[in-house]
Design an enzyme around this catalytic site. Structure first.
Site, PDB file in Angstrom:
ATOM      1  N   LYS A   1       0.705  -1.112  -0.147  1.00 28.32           N
ATOM      2  CA  LYS A   1      -0.018   0.072  -0.165  1.00 28.32           C
ATOM      3  C   LYS A   1       0.928   1.383   0.028  1.00 28.32           C
ATOM      4  O   LYS A   1       0.400   2.166  -0.474  1.00 28.32           O
ATOM      5  CB  LYS A   1      -1.060  -0.057   1.016  1.00 28.32           C
ATOM      6  CG  LYS A   1      -2.105  -0.921   1.027  1.00 28.32           C
ATOM      7  CD  LYS A   1      -3.141  -0.810   2.274  1.00 28.32           C
ATOM      8  CE  LYS A   1      -4.137  -1.821   2.017  1.00 28.32           C
ATOM      9  NZ  LYS A   1      -5.310  -1.383   3.077  1.00 28.32           N
TER      10      LYS A   1
ATOM     11  N   ARG B   1       1.391  -2.449  20.759  1.00 30.23           N
ATOM     12  CA  ARG B   1       2.174  -3.490  21.420  1.00 30.23           C
ATOM     13  C   ARG B   1       3.764  -2.524  21.648  1.00 30.23           C
ATOM     14  O   ARG B   1       4.262  -2.543  22.574  1.00 30.23           O
ATOM     15  CB  ARG B   1       2.458  -4.697  20.712  1.00 30.23           C
ATOM     16  CG  ARG B   1       3.156  -5.807  21.404  1.00 30.23           C
ATOM     17  CD  ARG B   1       3.002  -7.102  20.624  1.00 30.23           C
ATOM     18  NE  ARG B   1       3.420  -6.780  19.420  1.00 30.23           N
ATOM     19  CZ  ARG B   1       3.331  -7.895  18.541  1.00 30.23           C
ATOM     20  NH1 ARG B   1       2.824  -9.195  18.830  1.00 30.23           N
ATOM     21  NH2 ARG B   1       3.886  -7.543  17.093  1.00 30.23           N
ATOM     22  N   THR B   2       4.276  -2.081  20.404  1.00 21.74           N
ATOM     23  CA  THR B   2       5.300  -1.373  20.224  1.00 21.74           C
ATOM     24  C   THR B   2       5.006  -0.074  20.306  1.00 21.74           C
ATOM     25  O   THR B   2       4.562   0.691  19.298  1.00 21.74           O
ATOM     26  CB  THR B   2       6.106  -1.725  18.810  1.00 21.74           C
ATOM     27  OG1 THR B   2       6.124  -3.192  18.489  1.00 21.74           O
ATOM     28  CG2 THR B   2       7.439  -1.342  18.529  1.00 21.74           C
TER      29      THR B   2
ATOM     30  N   TYR C   1     -12.092  -9.778   9.326  1.00 21.95           N
ATOM     31  CA  TYR C   1     -13.157 -10.325   8.898  1.00 21.95           C
ATOM     32  C   TYR C   1     -13.394 -11.860   8.810  1.00 21.95           C
ATOM     33  O   TYR C   1     -14.517 -12.373   8.458  1.00 21.95           O
ATOM     34  CB  TYR C   1     -13.762  -9.697   7.572  1.00 21.95           C
ATOM     35  CG  TYR C   1     -12.847  -9.870   6.579  1.00 21.95           C
ATOM     36  CD1 TYR C   1     -12.066  -8.941   6.108  1.00 21.95           C
ATOM     37  CD2 TYR C   1     -13.147 -11.127   5.608  1.00 21.95           C
ATOM     38  CE1 TYR C   1     -11.184  -8.979   4.799  1.00 21.95           C
ATOM     39  CE2 TYR C   1     -12.319 -11.180   4.535  1.00 21.95           C
ATOM     40  CZ  TYR C   1     -11.362 -10.072   4.281  1.00 21.95           C
ATOM     41  OH  TYR C   1     -10.484 -10.570   2.970  1.00 21.95           O
TER      42      TYR C   1
HETATM   43  P1  ATR Z   1      -1.342  -3.940   8.795  1.00 18.86           P
HETATM   44  O1  ATR Z   1      -0.806  -3.467   7.553  1.00 18.86           O
HETATM   45  O2  ATR Z   1      -2.297  -5.275   8.494  1.00 18.86           O
HETATM   46  O3  ATR Z   1      -1.882  -3.174  10.057  1.00 18.86           O
HETATM   47  P2  ATR Z   1       1.319  -4.174   9.774  1.00 18.86           P
HETATM   48  O4  ATR Z   1       1.857  -2.890   9.256  1.00 18.86           O
HETATM   49  O5  ATR Z   1       2.309  -5.592   9.839  1.00 18.86           O
HETATM   50  O6  ATR Z   1       0.117  -4.728   9.253  1.00 18.86           O
HETATM   51  O7  ATR Z   1       0.909  -3.914  11.351  1.00 18.86           O
HETATM   52  C1  ATR Z   1       0.430  -5.055  12.190  1.00 18.86           C
HETATM   53  C2  ATR Z   1       0.052  -4.508  13.463  1.00 18.86           C
HETATM   54  O8  ATR Z   1      -0.493  -5.569  14.280  1.00 18.86           O
HETATM   55  C3  ATR Z   1       1.157  -3.859  14.469  1.00 18.86           C
HETATM   56  O9  ATR Z   1       0.418  -2.726  15.130  1.00 18.86           O
HETATM   57  C4  ATR Z   1       1.408  -4.987  15.150  1.00 18.86           C
HETATM   58  O10 ATR Z   1       1.864  -4.467  16.401  1.00 18.86           O
HETATM   59  P3  ATR Z   1       3.512  -4.107  16.597  1.00 18.86           P
HETATM   60  O11 ATR Z   1       3.610  -2.928  16.036  1.00 18.86           O
HETATM   61  O12 ATR Z   1       3.956  -4.198  18.034  1.00 18.86           O
HETATM   62  O13 ATR Z   1       4.107  -5.306  15.928  1.00 18.86           O
HETATM   63  C5  ATR Z   1       0.056  -5.422  15.558  1.00 18.86           C
HETATM   64  N1  ATR Z   1       0.136  -6.764  15.947  1.00 18.86           N
HETATM   65  C6  ATR Z   1       0.151  -8.051  15.433  1.00 18.86           C
HETATM   66  N2  ATR Z   1       0.165  -9.023  16.067  1.00 18.86           N
HETATM   67  C7  ATR Z   1      -0.035  -8.648  17.376  1.00 18.86           C
HETATM   68  C8  ATR Z   1      -0.431  -9.350  18.679  1.00 18.86           C
HETATM   69  N3  ATR Z   1      -0.460 -10.427  18.775  1.00 18.86           N
HETATM   70  N4  ATR Z   1      -0.736  -8.453  19.789  1.00 18.86           N
HETATM   71  C9  ATR Z   1      -0.878  -6.933  19.635  1.00 18.86           C
HETATM   72  N5  ATR Z   1      -0.520  -6.502  18.485  1.00 18.86           N
HETATM   73  C10 ATR Z   1      -0.167  -7.354  17.391  1.00 18.86           C
END
Ligand code: ATR
Length: 489
Positions: free
Chosen positions: A281, A369-370, A435
């Site tokens: 994207k 989380r981060t 979804y």
């Molecule tokens: P997308 O474009 O689908 O949002 P992404 O940019 O890889 O995908 O982001 C994934 C998000 O899901 C992030 O906010 C990630 O948290 P981190 O930034 O800490 O990695 C979050 N995420 C994924 N798995 C998670 C989990 N098990 N618990 C909490 N947050 C999670």
């Protein structure tokens, strides 16, 4: 392709697909020895034109015996009423060729590459057919869009040659659905979803998702680019819309590992519009895309259309409005300014959500989380931020809306609740972007607490509706949208 150990099972599968298939391939190499010997009864029993194939192991088949036994089996079965007999490029058996012709069957002369796309593919395809009426068949494995483009060139180079040119694997998937547009005599499909290898398709999916029989040389091509992408529901949504409006177009998933090479594929197929999904994207914007105001605000693009005059790609972002429409609906038509919204996650999906909420003057708290990612996203849109910890949970008290944007809850993280510390009072609206599956752990907790839920498929449909308008200039038919809502709910 029928590849069971017994003829009975092959017949049963063919019976189940009757009406959806015009041709069956009997993979006699998968039959038990005693069954293979009895395979001459198969064409008459199945009652659908048949291809006979006895594939050796080196070509991905299961025939383990000596080559002379394989040739003997082919010869024995060749006169049994098969319409086609598949013989490999390097098989030198003039008597077998003659026996096939004498039986009134046609030779399918095939070449295979399970590792990649061989060099000189067009030349090799042109040299395949040895006699009149033969069909050239190439099954190769593009791993990149650069290789898929080579395969599409080979389709063009083949001109009027009777052939089937097939790309195996996920990258090659479009060559299956587009068989008739690309000049292939037929498309190979797998009888069941369980038996389908990655990139294979079943006859019901060809009919119901891709409208295979409506595709012809003039059919316009649309699609979604992503990695992974094969699970996407967007083909179902857009193809249903095309069908309902009688638009000669098809929408496909394009598995794109190498975005910089994808544009050759787009040129070759004359692609007119694309949905863009993870992880492309933001990356698409590096390729001269002219982005609209939403794209610039979000820094991400989920829709590309091609200007017919200049050939330039125009970028739009329907995620923002696609997110807001169901929310507006849930709030009775208007999103009140100052709405207190908590957004879980700070990735690509969260970015569109936070941009959308900022555009309607919501007070946004980003929990991630981060923490550093939360901070960066929040700063861009003047939002607050916190971690997914007790402090974050306290900061999220008194929120009106919780939006779950992370991949937690979705495969391979099924059953994961990204914010177990966040308590619901029952007054919050919980908007879950995942979804599939429909009821993630956070949705289950929120429902139990009495919260209203906005399920992720509502955003999926709302953003697709806007994309469809950009692709076709036509409104998505509302009765189809309603039927799909019922199906996805
Ligand atoms: P997308 O474009 O689908 O949002 P992404 O940019 O890889 O995908 O982001 C994934 C998000 O899901 C992030 O906010 C990630 O948290 P981190 O930034 O800490 O990695 C979050 N995420 C994924 N798995 C998670 C989990 N098990 N618990 C909490 N947050 C999670």
């Amino acid at each position: 392709m029928l590849a069971s150990p017994t003829l009975e099972e092959d017949l049963r599968q063919a019976d189940e697909l009757r009406g959806r298939i015009d041709l069956v391939e009997l993979r006699a190499d998968h039959l038990r020895d005693s069954e293979a010997a009895a395979a001459s009864s198969f064409p008459a029993r199945v009652g659908i034109p048949c291809i006979l194939t006895v594939r050796r192991r080196s070509d991905g088949g299961s025939f383990a015996g000596a080559e002379r036994d394989r040739v003997a089996l082919l010869r024995k079965l060749a006169g049994a009423g098969f319409a086609y007999v598949d013989l490999e490029e390097d098989l030198q058996a003039p008597e077998l060729d003659a026996a096939v012709r004498k039986a009134g069957a046609r030779v399918v002369r095939s070449l295979h590459d399970f590792a990649g796309v061989p060099s000189g593919l067009s030349r090799r395809i042109a040299a395949l057919a040895r006699g009149p009426g033969e069909i050239a068949r190439a099954a190769v494995t593009p791993r990149t869009c650069a290789q898929l483009a080579v395969l599409l060139d080979a389709c063009r180079d083949a001109g009027a040659l009777p052939r089937v040119i097939l790309g195996m694997g996920e990258v090659g998937f479009p060559t299956r659905v587009l068989a008739s547009k690309l000049g292939s005599a037929w498309c190979y499909a797998s009888p069941t979803a369980e038996a389908a290898a990655p990139g294979q398709v079943t006859p019901p999916a060809l009919d119901e998702v891709y409208r295979f029989r409506a595709i012809g040389p003039q059919t316009r091509v649309f699609g979604v680019i992503g990695n992974p992408v094969m699970h996407s529901r967007s083909p179902l949504i857009h193809n249903r819309g095309f069908a309902a409006l009688g638009i000669d177009a098809v929408y496909l998933p394009f598995h794109v590992p190498d975005l910089q090479e994808f544009w050759k594929v787009a040129d070759s197929l004359g692609i007119r519009g694309l949905s863009v999904t993870v992880p492309h994207k933001t990356a698409v914007l590096e390729f001269g895309v002219e982005g609209d105001a939403d794209v610039r605000a979000i820094g991400a693009c989920n829709t590309l259309t091609r200007a017919s005059a200049s050939g330039r790609w125009i970028g739009a972002n329907t995620d923002m409005e696609g997110f807001l429409a169901p929310l507006r609906h849930a709030l009775g038509g208007k999103i009140p300014p100052g709405l207190r919204a908590t957004v879980i996650g700070a990735g690509g999906a969260a970015r569109s959500v936070v941009a959308a909420l900022a555009s309607v003057e919501a007070r946004v708290l980003v929990l991630n989380r981060t923490l550093d990612r939360a901070r960066r996203l929040a700063e861009r849109f003047h939002a607050d931020f916190a971690g997914l910890d007790p402090a974050g949970a306290r900061a999220a008290e008194h929120t009106d809306l919780v939006v779950q944007t992370t991949s937690a809850g979705m495969a391979p993280q099924q059953g994961v609740d990204p914010a177990p510390g966040l308590q619901f009072t029952g007054r919050e609206i919980v908007y879950e972007l995942v979804y599939a599956p429909a009821r993630t752990p956070i949705v289950q907790r929120a429902s139990a607490a009495g919260c209203r839920i906005i399920p992720g498929w509502q955003m999926l449909l709302a953003q697709a509706r806007r994309q469809f308008l950009l692709f076709t200039g036509a409104e998505y038919p509302s009765e189809v949208m309603e039927a799909l809502s019922g199906q996805l709910d």
